[in-house]
Design an enzyme around this catalytic site. Structure first.
Site, mmCIF file in Angstrom:
data_model
loop_
_atom_site.group_PDB
_atom_site.id
_atom_site.type_symbol
_atom_site.label_atom_id
_atom_site.label_comp_id
_atom_site.label_asym_id
_atom_site.label_seq_id
_atom_site.Cartn_x
_atom_site.Cartn_y
_atom_site.Cartn_z
ATOM 1 N N LYS A 386 -115.885 -20.778 -42.916
ATOM 2 C CA LYS A 386 -115.839 -22.155 -42.822
ATOM 3 C C LYS A 386 -115.624 -22.671 -41.276
ATOM 4 C CE LYS A 386 -110.901 -22.201 -43.869
ATOM 5 N NZ LYS A 386 -109.842 -22.472 -44.886
ATOM 6 N N ARG A 484 -102.074 -29.709 -52.597
ATOM 7 C CA ARG A 484 -103.198 -29.926 -51.767
ATOM 8 C C ARG A 484 -104.435 -30.433 -52.736
ATOM 9 N NH1 ARG A 484 -105.723 -26.476 -46.862
ATOM 10 N NH2 ARG A 484 -106.330 -25.121 -48.694
ATOM 11 N N TYR A 617 -110.124 -36.724 -12.165
ATOM 12 C CA TYR A 617 -109.718 -38.031 -12.535
ATOM 13 C C TYR A 617 -108.236 -38.377 -12.178
ATOM 14 C CZ TYR A 617 -113.943 -38.456 -15.011
ATOM 15 O OH TYR A 617 -115.422 -38.501 -15.551
#
Ligand SMILES: *Cc1c(COP(=O)(O)O)cnc(C)c1O
Length: 730
Positions: A386, A484, A617
């Site tokens: 996954k 879950r 930045y």
């Protein structure tokens, strides 16, 4: 930098030059008269070798001459590579040389002469010439300025001319003649690494370093005129060279015929024209050209032998043009095949990736073997691929595992499963998460197995199956304490009901252990309790006649910590990729598990920072001393945690740590290279992986960013290119 040249023209001319070199060795026009042959092979084709020298000069020596940092390192790398190629070529030609009787009366002197000047086979002189020439120019550059070097190399060239096509002059002066005779004891010709190569190497560096005349940004009048002018000069100097060559031949001055005076302006103009020839760069042609050069004499032998065997000597050997074409075609084919092999073996990367992931498939295989070795024989791996295989690249990882015999995978969602199938991944693919009913068609279309997240979801799936008149393959998720997804393990009745649904094919039952990574009392008890509940449910289902083929509950940590829990599948994720969630755990198992992934990027720019100047930045970092910094072409959009900013994280360049300076940007990151020697644009920087003796692990990054390796890896961006290497990643 301002303007940039494209070197596509040079790449393409390599093929022309290679074909010209074949002409030198086969004399295509010999059957049609000596003048034509002389022009083609002794005049026109003579631009080929100096061209190769100039390319080398431009790419290997121009930085050395400009005394840029890191240039010597590149030079030594080049010398090593060329020496290796020379070695390979020597080996290829040893049998042919022996067959042709080249090495019959071999002495040490003769051997040295061959190795350093003449080449061990007649065309191989090019390699020692290149090596010697480059070294000579390098030495010159240590004690002379550019002008001095050009003058010295020019002087050597003139000496070379007197032993080459101007030898007639030399012979008329007794002292010179004697000197050259002595010289020819050491080398057979003057077109070698001392007299011939240096001038063209230097010219290549100088012409290649000039500002372009016809660059893309400025295609105005000046550019076009500049190119036209070079073209015109090229024609003139080439005509002069032709005249010179025929005159010297007429005067019978030539001992050999590689060097002419007019070759110098011809090459300068030719090189300029090629630099402005607007073609796409093609690395393939570079490799192909080199192999045509190395292999064509072998193909001459093959054509001669082959022609005899098929009784076509008249066409393929006696007819010079037929011979030439046969040798050329065969050489191109042979070079093409060898190039393919070389590209595969040396993992030459095409394209110009700014940041990429390298996968060590050997490590992946070893990790899989190790995890498998901890399980019962019947228990199979069902790798979790996954989240793009935890950032590694799901198609690459699953493809490799497929090849190694793995036949089951798990993914997070239907799209991930569909993508694997679309790329030819075989075996069972289980979706661990929720799929919206609108997407149920993907399950059937791509042959995916869906997790039943609870009993009512099972009913939805059954209804869809009924409408589609097909059984839906499912594994039932069971909640044993994680809370879950999954049906509560106590609901035996409800779960058993799913087995009796007509359009559900229940192929598995699984639960997920949520505290198997911690070995303390409470977690141990909890984990064992989860396992007990799971097997109790399985037993009760069996008692009710619900036969369930596959049971699974283990993931990485439970395979390591509770191998005895067994099951039919182990859904291994993070451990398969060779790391564990934390640094401590990764350390503990580091002898058994090897990291599969390295993350690399390139240096996009090198700059000096003076005291008081800031970086990036928000002016988050200001230099308080002279510093050198490098900009890397990777940023947080590639999945690097922005928390590494401000010196928290670092990268490896050339085996040395370079801390991140200021705020990381979306696509770029600035690092301090004050302590890293010789950094150059295009150099590799390692964010995860090894460099020299140093290593940065995913666990280091996780610790610095206050997370776990799973998050670091799985967030690695889609923009990163994924490439495969085998064995140790360097
Ligand atoms: C992600 C996942 C796994 C793999 O976990 P690792 O700890 O990476 O081995 C296994 N099972 C389920 C249900 C998962 O969601």
């Amino acid at each position: 930098m301002g303007t940039r040249r494209s070197y596509g023209g040079l790449d393409h001319f390599r093929m022309i030059a290679a074909v010209l070199v074949i002409a030198i060795h086969t004399s295509p026009l010999a059957s049609f008269g000596p003048e034509g042959d002389f022009f083609l092979t002794r005049v026109l084709a003579r631009v080929a070798v100096p061209f190769f020298f100039m390319v080398t000069g431009q790419f290997v020596l121009s930085d050395v001459l400009a005394r840029k940092r890191g240039s010597s390192r590149r030079l030594f790398r080049y010398l090593k590579k060329t020496a290796l190629l020379y070695g390979i070529a020597i080996c290829i030609y040893i049998p042919i040389g022996i067959y042709a009787g080249h090495y019959k009366e071999m002495t040490v002197g003769l051997l040295l002469k061959m190795l350093f000047f003449d080449g061990t086979f007649y065309h191989l002189w090019y390699f020692p010439a290149c090596l010697l020439g480059v070294m000579l120019v390098y030495l010159m550059s240590r004690c002379m300025d550019k002008r001095g070097m050009t003058a010295a190399a020019g002087g050597l060239y003139v000496l070379g001319l007197l032993g080459d096509s101007y030898y007639g002059l030399t012979q008329s002066i007794p002292v010179l003649s004697a000197a050259y005779e002595a010289g020819f004891q050491i080398f057979s010709y003057t077109r070698n690494g001392i007299f011939f190569a240096p001038l063209f190497l230097i010219l290549g560096a100088e012409v290649g370093g000039e500002q372009p005349v016809g660059n893309k940004k400025d295609t105005g009048e000046r550019g076009v005129t500049g190119r036209g002018f070079d073209g015109l000069l090229l024609v003139f100097s080439f005509l002069a060279m032709t005249g010179e060559a025929f005159l010297l031949r007429y005067l019978d001055f030539q001992r050999h015929d590689s060097m002419y005076l007019a070759l110098i302006p011809t090459m300068i103009c030719l090189y300029r024209v090629l630099l402005s020839w607007d073609r796409k760069p093609a690395k393939v042609l570079r490799i192909l050209g080199a192999w045509i050069y190395i292999l064509h004499p072998a193909m001459i032998v093959v054509v001669r032998g082959g022609a005899k065997a098929v009784h076509m000597t008249e066409l393929l050997v006696d007819n010079s043009l037929g011979h030439y074409l046969a040798v050329t075609i065969l050489s191109v084919i042979a070079a093409f095949l060898v190039s393919l092999l070389v590209i595969r073996l040396s993992r030459v990367r095409f394209g110009c990736s700014r940041a990429w992931v390298e996968l060590d498939m050997e490590a992946l295989g070893q990790n899989a073997d190790f995890l498998k070795s901890r399980l019962e024989r019947e228990c199979l791996l069902m790798p979790a691929v996954k989240a793009n295989a935890y950032g590694h690249g799901a198609v690459l990882v699953a493809g490799e595992l497929n090849r190694r015999g793995v036949r089951a995978f798990c993914v997070a969602c239907a799209e991930e499963g569909a993508d694997l199938r679309a790329h030819g991944i075989e075996g069972e693919i289980l979706i661990l998460g929720y799929t919206h009913p609108d997407e149920f068609d993907l399950l059937l279309r791509y042959g995916l197995t869906q997790t039943v997240v609870d009993v009512s979801y099972g009913e939805l799936l059954d209804r869809y199956g009924k409408a589609a008149k097909r059984k839906i393959p499912v594994h039932i998720g069971v909640d044993t304490g994680m809370h879950r997804i999954g049906e509560a393990w106590e609901n035996v009745e409800g779960i058993a009901g799913l087995f009796h649904r007509e359009y559900l094919a229940v192929e598995g039952l699984f639960t997920h252990l949520c505290a198997d990574d911690v070995l303390k009392e409470r977690e141990r008890e909890f984990t064992l309790g989860q396992a007990r509940a799971f097997y109790e449910l399985a037993g009760r289902l069996k008692g009710r006649g619900c036969f369930c083929p596959k049971l699974h509950l283990q993931s990485s940590y439970s395979v390591l910590n509770y191998p005895e829990l067994a099951g039919d599948y182990a859904r291994v994720g993070i451990a398969l990729y060779g790391v564990l969630s934390t640094r401590e755990d990764t350390e503990k198992w580091k002898n058994a598990l090897q990291p599969v992934l390295s993350l690399k990027t390139r240096v996009a720019a090198v700059k000096n920072l003076h005291p008081g100047e800031a970086v990036g930045y928000g002016l988050q970092f200001t230099a308080d001393k002279e510093m050198q910094i490098a900009t890397l072409s990777i940023g947080y959009a590639d999945g690097l945690p922005r928390d590494l900013s401000g010196g928290v994280g670092s990268v490896l360049i050339g085996g040395v740590r370079a801390p991140i300076l200021g705020r990381m940007c979306m696509d770029q990151t600035i690092v301090d290279i004050s302590r890293v020697p010789m950094v150059q644009t295009g150099d590799e920087a390692v964010l995860i992986g090894r460099s020299g003796g140093e290593e940065i692990t995913a666990a280091d990054l996780a610790e610095q960013a206050g997370t776990i390796t799973n998050e670091i890896l799985s967030r690695l961006g889609a923009r990163l290119e994924r490439t495969v290497v085998r064995g140790e990643v360097q």
